[in-house]
Write an enzyme that holds these catalytic residues in place. Structure first.
Site, PDB file in Angstrom:
ATOM      1  N   GLN A  77      -6.659  16.422 -33.250  1.00 32.55           N
ATOM      2  CA  GLN A  77      -5.591  16.895 -32.379  1.00 32.55           C
ATOM      3  C   GLN A  77      -4.790  15.737 -31.785  1.00 32.55           C
ATOM      4  O   GLN A  77      -5.204  14.576 -31.814  1.00 32.55           O
ATOM      5  CB  GLN A  77      -6.167  17.744 -31.247  1.00 32.55           C
ATOM      6  CG  GLN A  77      -6.693  19.098 -31.715  1.00 32.55           C
ATOM      7  CD  GLN A  77      -7.003  20.017 -30.561  1.00 32.55           C
ATOM      8  OE1 GLN A  77      -8.152  20.153 -30.165  1.00 32.55           O
ATOM      9  NE2 GLN A  77      -5.981  20.657 -30.015  1.00 32.55           N
ATOM     10  N   HIS A  78      -3.630  16.093 -31.246  1.00 34.13           N
ATOM     11  CA  HIS A  78      -2.812  15.254 -30.368  1.00 34.13           C
ATOM     12  C   HIS A  78      -2.032  14.130 -31.045  1.00 34.13           C
ATOM     13  O   HIS A  78      -1.108  13.583 -30.446  1.00 34.13           O
ATOM     14  CB  HIS A  78      -3.653  14.614 -29.252  1.00 34.13           C
ATOM     15  CG  HIS A  78      -4.585  15.538 -28.537  1.00 34.13           C
ATOM     16  ND1 HIS A  78      -4.146  16.697 -27.938  1.00 34.13           N
ATOM     17  CD2 HIS A  78      -5.925  15.477 -28.340  1.00 34.13           C
ATOM     18  CE1 HIS A  78      -5.196  17.302 -27.394  1.00 34.13           C
ATOM     19  NE2 HIS A  78      -6.279  16.595 -27.623  1.00 34.13           N
ATOM     20  N   ASP A 114      -9.110  20.422 -34.643  1.00 30.20           N
ATOM     21  CA  ASP A 114     -10.489  20.253 -35.109  1.00 30.20           C
ATOM     22  C   ASP A 114     -11.501  21.092 -34.338  1.00 30.20           C
ATOM     23  O   ASP A 114     -12.385  21.719 -34.935  1.00 30.20           O
ATOM     24  CB  ASP A 114     -10.888  18.782 -35.140  1.00 30.20           C
ATOM     25  CG  ASP A 114     -10.586  18.040 -33.843  1.00 30.20           C
ATOM     26  OD1 ASP A 114     -10.149  18.661 -32.856  1.00 30.20           O
ATOM     27  OD2 ASP A 114     -10.771  16.806 -33.830  1.00 30.20           O
TER      28      ASP A 114
END
Length: 466
Positions: A71-72, A225
Protein backbone atom coordinates in the site's frame (compact mmCIF):
# COMPACT_ATOMS: atom_id res chain seq x y z
CA UNK A 1 -10.67 -26.85 -14.65
CA UNK A 2 -10.97 -23.04 -14.60
CA UNK A 3 -7.82 -21.40 -13.27
CA UNK A 4 -7.37 -18.04 -11.53
CA UNK A 5 -4.14 -16.23 -10.77
CA UNK A 6 -3.24 -14.04 -7.82
CA UNK A 7 -0.25 -11.70 -7.51
CA UNK A 8 1.41 -10.34 -4.38
CA UNK A 9 3.77 -7.49 -5.29
CA UNK A 10 5.28 -6.75 -1.88
CA UNK A 11 8.20 -4.62 -0.80
CA UNK A 12 10.64 -7.52 -1.02
CA UNK A 13 9.34 -9.70 -3.85
CA UNK A 14 6.63 -10.70 -6.28
CA UNK A 15 4.72 -13.94 -5.64
CA UNK A 16 2.26 -15.57 -8.04
CA UNK A 17 -0.18 -18.39 -7.32
CA UNK A 18 -2.42 -20.19 -9.81
CA UNK A 19 -5.43 -21.91 -8.21
CA UNK A 20 -8.53 -23.85 -9.19
CA UNK A 21 -11.32 -21.26 -9.35
CA UNK A 22 -13.85 -23.57 -7.68
CA UNK A 23 -11.88 -25.35 -4.96
CA UNK A 24 -8.91 -23.03 -4.41
CA UNK A 25 -6.47 -25.92 -4.84
CA UNK A 26 -2.95 -24.72 -5.67
CA UNK A 27 -1.93 -25.69 -9.22
CA UNK A 28 1.37 -23.87 -9.63
CA UNK A 29 3.31 -20.88 -8.28
CA UNK A 30 6.31 -18.62 -8.87
CA UNK A 31 8.27 -15.79 -7.32
CA UNK A 32 10.99 -13.23 -8.00
CA UNK A 33 12.83 -10.69 -5.84
CA UNK A 34 12.60 -6.90 -5.77
CA UNK A 35 15.59 -4.64 -5.09
CA UNK A 36 16.03 -3.27 -1.58
CA UNK A 37 15.33 0.36 -0.77
CA UNK A 38 12.56 2.78 0.10
CA UNK A 39 12.31 4.17 -3.44
CA UNK A 40 12.33 2.10 -6.60
CA UNK A 41 11.85 2.36 -10.33
CA UNK A 42 8.48 0.60 -10.92
CA UNK A 43 9.96 -1.25 -13.90
CA UNK A 44 11.59 -3.56 -11.33
CA UNK A 45 8.09 -4.60 -10.20
CA UNK A 46 7.15 -5.27 -13.80
CA UNK A 47 10.31 -7.28 -14.49
CA UNK A 48 9.80 -9.30 -11.29
CA UNK A 49 6.17 -9.97 -12.23
CA UNK A 50 7.24 -11.28 -15.66
CA UNK A 51 9.83 -13.51 -13.99
CA UNK A 52 7.36 -14.80 -11.38
CA UNK A 53 4.76 -15.46 -14.09
CA UNK A 54 7.29 -17.43 -16.11
CA UNK A 55 8.26 -19.36 -12.98
CA UNK A 56 4.56 -20.16 -12.47
CA UNK A 57 4.07 -21.44 -16.01
CA UNK A 58 2.65 -18.25 -17.48
CA UNK A 59 -0.99 -17.44 -18.11
CA UNK A 60 -1.82 -20.75 -19.79
CA UNK A 61 -5.37 -21.73 -18.82
CA UNK A 62 -5.90 -18.67 -16.60
CA UNK A 63 -9.37 -17.13 -16.96
CA UNK A 64 -9.13 -14.36 -14.35
CA UNK A 65 -6.43 -12.66 -12.32
CA UNK A 66 -6.03 -9.95 -9.69
CA UNK A 67 -3.10 -8.10 -8.17
CA UNK A 68 -2.49 -7.49 -4.47
CA UNK A 69 0.26 -5.06 -3.57
CA UNK A 70 2.08 -3.00 -1.01
CA UNK A 71 0.00 0.00 0.00
CA UNK A 72 0.69 3.74 -0.11
CA UNK A 73 3.54 3.76 -2.67
CA UNK A 74 3.53 6.92 -4.80
CA UNK A 75 3.73 6.26 -8.55
CA UNK A 76 3.67 9.49 -10.59
CA UNK A 77 3.08 9.38 -14.36
CA UNK A 78 3.63 12.11 -16.94
CA UNK A 79 1.29 12.94 -19.79
CA UNK A 80 2.60 10.05 -21.92
CA UNK A 81 2.20 7.51 -19.11
CA UNK A 82 5.93 7.32 -18.35
CA UNK A 83 7.05 7.20 -14.71
CA UNK A 84 8.14 10.67 -13.55
CA UNK A 85 10.53 9.54 -10.81
CA UNK A 86 11.28 6.48 -8.71
CA UNK A 87 8.26 5.49 -6.64
CA UNK A 88 8.41 6.38 -2.94
CA UNK A 89 7.40 3.31 -0.93
CA UNK A 90 5.33 3.11 2.24
CA UNK A 91 8.49 2.79 4.36
CA UNK A 92 10.14 5.95 2.98
CA UNK A 93 10.02 8.48 5.83
CA UNK A 94 11.24 11.65 4.10
CA UNK A 95 7.66 12.99 4.16
CA UNK A 96 7.38 12.88 7.97
CA UNK A 97 7.61 16.67 8.26
CA UNK A 98 5.03 17.08 5.50
CA UNK A 99 2.71 14.74 7.42
CA UNK A 100 3.12 16.79 10.61
CA UNK A 101 2.35 20.00 8.73
CA UNK A 102 -0.77 18.46 7.22
CA UNK A 103 -2.04 17.35 10.63
CA UNK A 104 -1.37 20.83 12.04
CA UNK A 105 -3.23 22.45 9.15
CA UNK A 106 -6.38 20.32 9.13
CA UNK A 107 -6.27 18.88 12.65
CA UNK A 108 -6.28 15.22 13.64
CA UNK A 109 -10.05 15.27 14.18
CA UNK A 110 -10.53 16.83 10.76
CA UNK A 111 -8.49 14.14 9.05
CA UNK A 112 -10.18 11.31 10.96
CA UNK A 113 -13.58 12.61 9.96
CA UNK A 114 -12.62 13.33 6.33
CA UNK A 115 -10.74 10.15 5.42
CA UNK A 116 -10.45 7.93 8.51
CA UNK A 117 -6.66 8.32 8.33
CA UNK A 118 -4.50 10.77 10.30
CA UNK A 119 -1.48 11.34 8.02
CA UNK A 120 1.90 9.78 8.80
CA UNK A 121 4.90 9.48 6.51
CA UNK A 122 3.66 6.25 4.92
CA UNK A 123 0.48 7.82 3.49
CA UNK A 124 0.55 8.67 -0.24
CA UNK A 125 -0.67 12.26 0.10
CA UNK A 126 2.21 13.14 2.43
CA UNK A 127 4.62 11.93 -0.25
CA UNK A 128 2.87 14.04 -2.87
CA UNK A 129 3.15 17.09 -0.61
CA UNK A 130 6.86 16.35 -0.16
CA UNK A 131 7.19 16.12 -3.95
CA UNK A 132 5.47 19.48 -4.45
CA UNK A 133 7.73 21.12 -1.85
CA UNK A 134 11.04 19.53 -2.83
CA UNK A 135 10.77 18.53 -6.51
CA UNK A 136 8.34 21.08 -7.98
CA UNK A 137 9.30 20.28 -11.57
CA UNK A 138 8.46 16.62 -11.06
CA UNK A 139 5.21 17.67 -9.39
CA UNK A 140 4.32 19.80 -12.42
CA UNK A 141 5.05 16.86 -14.75
CA UNK A 142 2.71 14.58 -12.80
CA UNK A 143 -0.42 14.03 -14.91
CA UNK A 144 -1.64 10.94 -13.02
CA UNK A 145 -0.86 9.34 -9.68
CA UNK A 146 -1.50 5.73 -8.72
CA UNK A 147 -0.35 2.98 -6.37
CA UNK A 148 1.86 -0.05 -7.06
CA UNK A 149 -1.02 -2.48 -7.56
CA UNK A 150 -2.85 0.04 -9.79
CA UNK A 151 0.21 0.52 -11.98
CA UNK A 152 0.87 -3.22 -12.36
CA UNK A 153 -2.77 -3.87 -13.24
CA UNK A 154 -2.59 -1.11 -15.88
CA UNK A 155 0.65 -2.51 -17.34
CA UNK A 156 -0.80 -6.03 -17.48
CA UNK A 157 -3.74 -4.66 -19.48
CA UNK A 158 -1.56 -2.74 -21.96
CA UNK A 159 -0.82 0.63 -20.37
CA UNK A 160 0.60 3.00 -21.37
CA UNK A 161 1.07 1.73 -24.93
CA UNK A 162 -2.60 1.06 -25.66
CA UNK A 163 -4.43 2.37 -22.57
CA UNK A 164 -4.93 5.90 -21.30
CA UNK A 165 -5.40 7.15 -17.77
CA UNK A 166 -9.14 6.51 -18.01
CA UNK A 167 -8.24 2.79 -17.82
CA UNK A 168 -6.29 3.12 -14.56
CA UNK A 169 -8.29 1.15 -11.96
CA UNK A 170 -7.98 0.41 -8.27
CA UNK A 171 -10.14 -0.81 -5.39
CA UNK A 172 -11.44 0.72 -2.17
CA UNK A 173 -8.89 -0.99 0.07
CA UNK A 174 -5.84 0.47 -1.67
CA UNK A 175 -7.48 3.84 -2.33
CA UNK A 176 -8.27 4.14 1.40
CA UNK A 177 -4.55 4.34 2.17
CA UNK A 178 -3.89 7.38 0.00
CA UNK A 179 -5.13 10.11 2.34
CA UNK A 180 -7.51 11.44 -0.33
CA UNK A 181 -10.28 8.81 -0.29
CA UNK A 182 -13.13 8.67 2.23
CA UNK A 183 -14.21 5.05 1.82
CA UNK A 184 -16.66 5.87 -0.95
CA UNK A 185 -15.25 8.66 -3.13
CA UNK A 186 -12.02 10.54 -3.75
CA UNK A 187 -11.47 13.75 -1.80
CA UNK A 188 -9.95 15.68 -4.68
CA UNK A 189 -10.23 18.85 -2.61
CA UNK A 190 -7.58 17.42 -0.28
CA UNK A 191 -5.40 16.40 -3.22
CA UNK A 192 -5.63 19.93 -4.60
CA UNK A 193 -5.00 21.53 -1.20
CA UNK A 194 -1.93 19.54 -0.24
CA UNK A 195 -0.42 18.70 -3.65
CA UNK A 196 -1.44 21.88 -5.43
CA UNK A 197 -3.03 20.05 -8.40
CA UNK A 198 -5.52 17.30 -9.21
CA UNK A 199 -3.81 14.73 -11.44
CA UNK A 200 -5.82 11.82 -12.83
CA UNK A 201 -6.50 9.06 -10.29
CA UNK A 202 -7.61 5.45 -10.90
CA UNK A 203 -11.28 4.55 -11.19
CA UNK A 204 -12.44 2.57 -8.15
CA UNK A 205 -13.88 -0.85 -8.98
CA UNK A 206 -16.27 -2.81 -6.82
CA UNK A 207 -15.03 -5.95 -5.06
CA UNK A 208 -16.26 -8.39 -7.74
CA UNK A 209 -16.01 -5.99 -10.69
CA UNK A 210 -13.58 -6.72 -13.51
CA UNK A 211 -12.08 -5.19 -16.62
CA UNK A 212 -10.67 -6.69 -19.79
CA UNK A 213 -7.14 -8.05 -19.65
CA UNK A 214 -4.69 -9.81 -21.96
CA UNK A 215 -6.01 -12.65 -24.15
CA UNK A 216 -9.56 -12.23 -22.88
CA UNK A 217 -8.57 -12.77 -19.23
CA UNK A 218 -10.76 -10.99 -16.69
CA UNK A 219 -8.79 -8.67 -14.41
CA UNK A 220 -10.26 -8.09 -10.96
CA UNK A 221 -10.03 -4.96 -8.87
CA UNK A 222 -7.05 -6.16 -6.86
CA UNK A 223 -6.41 -4.97 -3.31
CA UNK A 224 -3.95 -3.57 -0.84
CA UNK A 225 -1.82 -6.22 0.82
CA UNK A 226 -3.58 -6.40 4.20
CA UNK A 227 -7.05 -6.48 2.65
CA UNK A 228 -5.91 -9.21 0.26
CA UNK A 229 -4.42 -11.20 3.15
CA UNK A 230 -7.73 -10.93 5.01
CA UNK A 231 -9.46 -12.41 1.97
CA UNK A 232 -6.76 -15.05 1.62
CA UNK A 233 -7.08 -16.44 5.16
CA UNK A 234 -10.89 -16.04 5.24
CA UNK A 235 -10.68 -14.92 8.86
CA UNK A 236 -14.40 -14.12 9.19
CA UNK A 237 -15.05 -12.19 12.39
CA UNK A 238 -11.59 -12.89 13.85
CA UNK A 239 -9.05 -10.13 14.28
CA UNK A 240 -5.99 -10.88 12.14
CA UNK A 241 -2.57 -10.40 13.71
CA UNK A 242 0.24 -10.58 11.16
CA UNK A 243 3.76 -11.05 12.52
CA UNK A 244 6.36 -10.23 9.91
CA UNK A 245 9.34 -7.95 10.37
CA UNK A 246 6.73 -5.47 11.52
CA UNK A 247 3.24 -6.28 12.76
CA UNK A 248 -0.28 -5.43 11.68
CA UNK A 249 -3.57 -5.97 13.46
CA UNK A 250 -6.76 -5.63 11.44
CA UNK A 251 -10.35 -6.82 11.26
CA UNK A 252 -13.40 -6.63 9.03
CA UNK A 253 -15.90 -4.02 10.21
CA UNK A 254 -19.21 -2.60 9.08
CA UNK A 255 -18.25 1.03 9.47
CA UNK A 256 -15.17 3.17 8.94
CA UNK A 257 -13.02 3.95 11.98
CA UNK A 258 -12.41 7.61 12.79
CA UNK A 259 -9.60 7.57 15.34
CA UNK A 260 -8.17 11.04 15.91
CA UNK A 261 -5.31 9.54 17.96
CA UNK A 262 -4.00 8.09 14.69
CA UNK A 263 -3.48 4.65 16.24
CA UNK A 264 -6.20 3.00 14.12
CA UNK A 265 -6.38 3.70 10.40
CA UNK A 266 -9.88 3.62 8.92
CA UNK A 267 -9.09 1.61 5.80
CA UNK A 268 -11.52 -0.32 3.58
CA UNK A 269 -11.42 -4.07 2.96
CA UNK A 270 -11.68 -6.12 -0.24
CA UNK A 271 -15.34 -7.16 0.20
CA UNK A 272 -17.13 -3.80 0.35
CA UNK A 273 -16.79 -3.37 4.12
CA UNK A 274 -14.06 -1.67 6.18
CA UNK A 275 -10.69 -2.69 7.60
CA UNK A 276 -9.64 -0.84 10.77
CA UNK A 277 -5.90 -1.44 11.05
CA UNK A 278 -3.00 -0.73 13.33
CA UNK A 279 0.67 -1.22 12.51
CA UNK A 280 3.68 -1.80 14.74
CA UNK A 281 7.30 -1.47 13.69
CA UNK A 282 8.63 -4.35 15.76
CA UNK A 283 7.51 -7.96 15.48
CA UNK A 284 9.71 -10.88 14.36
CA UNK A 285 12.82 -8.69 14.52
CA UNK A 286 12.44 -8.84 18.32
CA UNK A 287 12.85 -12.61 18.20
CA UNK A 288 15.78 -12.29 15.79
CA UNK A 289 17.58 -9.90 18.14
CA UNK A 290 16.96 -12.07 21.22
CA UNK A 291 18.05 -15.22 19.40
CA UNK A 292 21.34 -13.57 18.46
CA UNK A 293 21.83 -12.34 22.00
CA UNK A 294 21.33 -15.83 23.44
CA UNK A 295 23.33 -17.52 20.68
CA UNK A 296 20.53 -19.92 19.70
CA UNK A 297 18.41 -20.69 16.66
CA UNK A 298 14.66 -20.02 16.49
CA UNK A 299 13.71 -23.55 17.57
CA UNK A 300 15.86 -23.30 20.68
CA UNK A 301 14.51 -19.83 21.44
CA UNK A 302 11.01 -21.30 21.40
CA UNK A 303 12.03 -24.21 23.62
CA UNK A 304 13.56 -21.81 26.15
CA UNK A 305 10.47 -19.60 26.10
CA UNK A 306 8.13 -22.50 26.79
CA UNK A 307 10.35 -23.68 29.65
CA UNK A 308 9.59 -20.44 31.55
CA UNK A 309 6.35 -19.64 33.35
CA UNK A 310 3.87 -17.08 31.95
CA UNK A 311 5.06 -13.62 32.95
CA UNK A 312 8.73 -14.66 32.68
CA UNK A 313 9.31 -14.36 36.41
CA UNK A 314 8.59 -10.63 36.27
CA UNK A 315 11.02 -9.93 33.41
CA UNK A 316 9.48 -7.56 30.84
CA UNK A 317 10.81 -6.72 27.37
CA UNK A 318 9.46 -3.49 25.88
CA UNK A 319 10.29 -4.22 22.23
CA UNK A 320 10.60 -0.76 20.69
CA UNK A 321 13.93 -1.69 19.09
CA UNK A 322 13.48 0.56 16.04
CA UNK A 323 11.20 3.17 17.57
CA UNK A 324 7.49 2.45 17.40
CA UNK A 325 4.41 3.50 15.44
CA UNK A 326 1.71 2.14 17.78
CA UNK A 327 2.12 4.01 20.06
CA UNK A 328 3.80 6.79 18.06
CA UNK A 329 7.30 6.76 19.57
CA UNK A 330 9.66 7.14 16.59
CA UNK A 331 12.72 7.83 18.77
CA UNK A 332 12.13 5.12 21.38
CA UNK A 333 14.49 2.23 22.06
CA UNK A 334 13.90 -1.17 23.59
CA UNK A 335 14.07 -1.75 27.33
CA UNK A 336 14.32 -4.60 29.84
CA UNK A 337 12.46 -4.26 33.15
CA UNK A 338 12.26 -6.43 36.25
CA UNK A 339 15.74 -7.95 35.98
CA UNK A 340 16.64 -9.56 39.29
CA UNK A 341 18.94 -12.36 40.38
CA UNK A 342 15.95 -14.68 40.23
CA UNK A 343 14.34 -13.48 36.97
CA UNK A 344 17.55 -13.12 34.95
CA UNK A 345 17.61 -16.54 33.27
CA UNK A 346 17.91 -17.51 29.62
CA UNK A 347 14.46 -19.08 29.75
CA UNK A 348 12.85 -15.96 31.19
CA UNK A 349 14.57 -13.68 28.68
CA UNK A 350 13.34 -15.84 25.80
CA UNK A 351 9.81 -15.85 27.21
CA UNK A 352 9.86 -12.12 27.89
CA UNK A 353 10.94 -11.42 24.30
CA UNK A 354 8.06 -13.48 22.87
CA UNK A 355 5.61 -11.95 25.33
CA UNK A 356 6.92 -8.43 24.65
CA UNK A 357 6.51 -8.84 20.89
CA UNK A 358 2.97 -10.12 21.40
CA UNK A 359 2.00 -7.57 24.05
CA UNK A 360 2.99 -4.83 21.60
CA UNK A 361 0.35 -6.30 19.28
CA UNK A 362 -2.06 -6.54 22.23
CA UNK A 363 -1.59 -2.79 22.73
CA UNK A 364 -2.64 -2.35 19.09
CA UNK A 365 -5.56 -4.73 19.59
CA UNK A 366 -6.81 -2.68 22.54
CA UNK A 367 -6.72 0.45 20.35
CA UNK A 368 -8.93 -1.47 17.90
CA UNK A 369 -11.34 -2.42 20.66
CA UNK A 370 -11.58 1.24 21.64
CA UNK A 371 -12.87 1.84 18.09
CA UNK A 372 -15.64 -0.72 18.56
CA UNK A 373 -13.91 -3.78 17.07
CA UNK A 374 -15.02 -7.00 18.71
CA UNK A 375 -12.14 -9.39 19.39
CA UNK A 376 -13.47 -12.81 20.33
CA UNK A 377 -10.79 -14.67 18.38
CA UNK A 378 -7.44 -14.00 16.70
CA UNK A 379 -6.17 -15.43 13.42
CA UNK A 380 -2.36 -15.42 13.60
CA UNK A 381 -0.34 -15.25 10.38
CA UNK A 382 3.16 -14.24 9.25
CA UNK A 383 6.59 -15.75 9.61
CA UNK A 384 6.66 -15.70 13.42
CA UNK A 385 3.37 -17.63 13.50
CA UNK A 386 5.31 -20.71 12.37
CA UNK A 387 6.77 -20.92 15.89
CA UNK A 388 4.88 -23.26 18.23
CA UNK A 389 6.02 -21.14 21.18
CA UNK A 390 4.67 -17.94 19.64
CA UNK A 391 1.30 -19.56 18.93
CA UNK A 392 0.92 -21.01 22.43
CA UNK A 393 2.00 -17.83 24.18
CA UNK A 394 -0.24 -15.73 21.88
CA UNK A 395 -3.33 -17.40 23.37
CA UNK A 396 -2.14 -16.35 26.83
CA UNK A 397 -1.35 -12.79 25.71
CA UNK A 398 -4.50 -12.06 23.68
CA UNK A 399 -6.77 -13.86 26.17
CA UNK A 400 -8.93 -15.25 23.34
CA UNK A 401 -8.63 -18.41 21.21
CA UNK A 402 -5.94 -18.19 18.54
CA UNK A 403 -6.26 -19.87 15.13
CA UNK A 404 -3.25 -20.43 12.88
CA UNK A 405 -4.01 -21.35 9.24
CA UNK A 406 -1.76 -23.44 7.07
CA UNK A 407 1.31 -21.52 5.84
CA UNK A 408 0.71 -19.84 2.51
CA UNK A 409 1.11 -16.78 0.35
CA UNK A 410 -1.92 -15.13 1.91
CA UNK A 411 -1.85 -11.90 -0.13
CA UNK A 412 -1.51 -13.72 -3.46
CA UNK A 413 -4.13 -16.24 -2.28
CA UNK A 414 -6.51 -13.39 -1.50
CA UNK A 415 -5.94 -11.86 -4.93
CA UNK A 416 -6.63 -15.25 -6.53
CA UNK A 417 -9.83 -15.62 -4.52
CA UNK A 418 -10.88 -12.16 -5.67
CA UNK A 419 -10.17 -13.20 -9.27
CA UNK A 420 -12.42 -16.23 -8.75
CA UNK A 421 -15.11 -13.89 -7.43
CA UNK A 422 -14.81 -11.78 -10.60
CA UNK A 423 -15.06 -14.95 -12.67
CA UNK A 424 -17.96 -16.63 -10.88
CA UNK A 425 -19.87 -13.55 -9.69
CA UNK A 426 -22.19 -13.44 -6.68
CA UNK A 427 -22.61 -11.27 -3.63
CA UNK A 428 -19.76 -12.84 -1.65
CA UNK A 429 -16.35 -14.30 -2.55
CA UNK A 430 -16.32 -18.04 -3.25
CA UNK A 431 -15.78 -20.44 -0.39
CA UNK A 432 -12.75 -22.57 -1.07
CA UNK A 433 -12.40 -26.05 0.37
CA UNK A 434 -8.73 -26.79 -0.25
CA UNK A 435 -7.37 -25.55 3.06
CA UNK A 436 -7.13 -27.77 6.10
CA UNK A 437 -8.56 -26.76 9.45
CA UNK A 438 -6.43 -24.17 11.23
CA UNK A 439 -4.54 -25.10 14.37
CA UNK A 440 -6.33 -23.72 17.45
CA UNK A 441 -4.66 -22.60 20.66
CA UNK A 442 -6.15 -21.66 24.03
CA UNK A 443 -4.41 -20.78 27.30
CA UNK A 444 -5.08 -19.39 30.75
CA UNK A 445 -4.65 -15.59 30.72
CA UNK A 446 -1.82 -13.99 32.67
CA UNK A 447 -3.31 -10.59 33.60
CA UNK A 448 -0.44 -9.68 35.91
CA UNK A 449 2.02 -10.00 33.01
CA UNK A 450 -0.13 -7.70 30.84
CA UNK A 451 -0.29 -5.15 33.66
CA UNK A 452 3.48 -5.23 34.08
CA UNK A 453 3.96 -4.71 30.34
CA UNK A 454 1.58 -1.73 30.36
CA UNK A 455 3.41 -0.18 33.30
CA UNK A 456 6.77 -0.62 31.58
CA UNK A 457 5.50 0.73 28.25
CA UNK A 458 3.93 3.72 30.01
CA UNK A 459 7.40 4.85 31.08
CA UNK A 460 8.20 5.44 27.39
CA UNK A 461 4.99 7.41 26.94
CA UNK A 462 5.70 9.49 30.05
CA UNK A 463 8.97 10.65 28.46
CA UNK A 464 7.20 12.16 25.44
CA UNK A 465 7.19 15.98 25.80
CA UNK A 466 3.85 17.77 25.81
Amino acid sequence: MALVLGVDSSTQSCKVVVRDADTGELVRSGRASHPDGTEIDPRHWWDALQQALEDAGGLDGVEALAVGGQQHGMVCLDGSGAVVRDALLWNDTRSAQAAAEMVDELGAEGWAEATGVVPVASITLTKLRWLAQNEPENARRTAAVCLPHDWLTWRLRGGPDSLGFDELVTDRSDASGTGYFDGATYRLDLLERFFGATPAVPRVLGPAEWVDGPDGIRVGAGAGDNAAAGLGVDAGDDVVVSLGTSGTVFARAGQRSQDASGLVAGFSDATGAYLPLTATLNASRVLDATRRLLGVDHDELGRLALAAEPGAGGLVVVPYLEGERTPNLPDATGALHGWTLRSGTRENLARAAVEGMLYAQRFALEAMRAQGVSATGVTLIGGAAQSEAVCRIAAQVFEVPVSVPEPGEYVADGAARQAAWALRGGDTPPSWTHAGAPERYEAEPAPAAWERFQEAAQRHLDRVPE
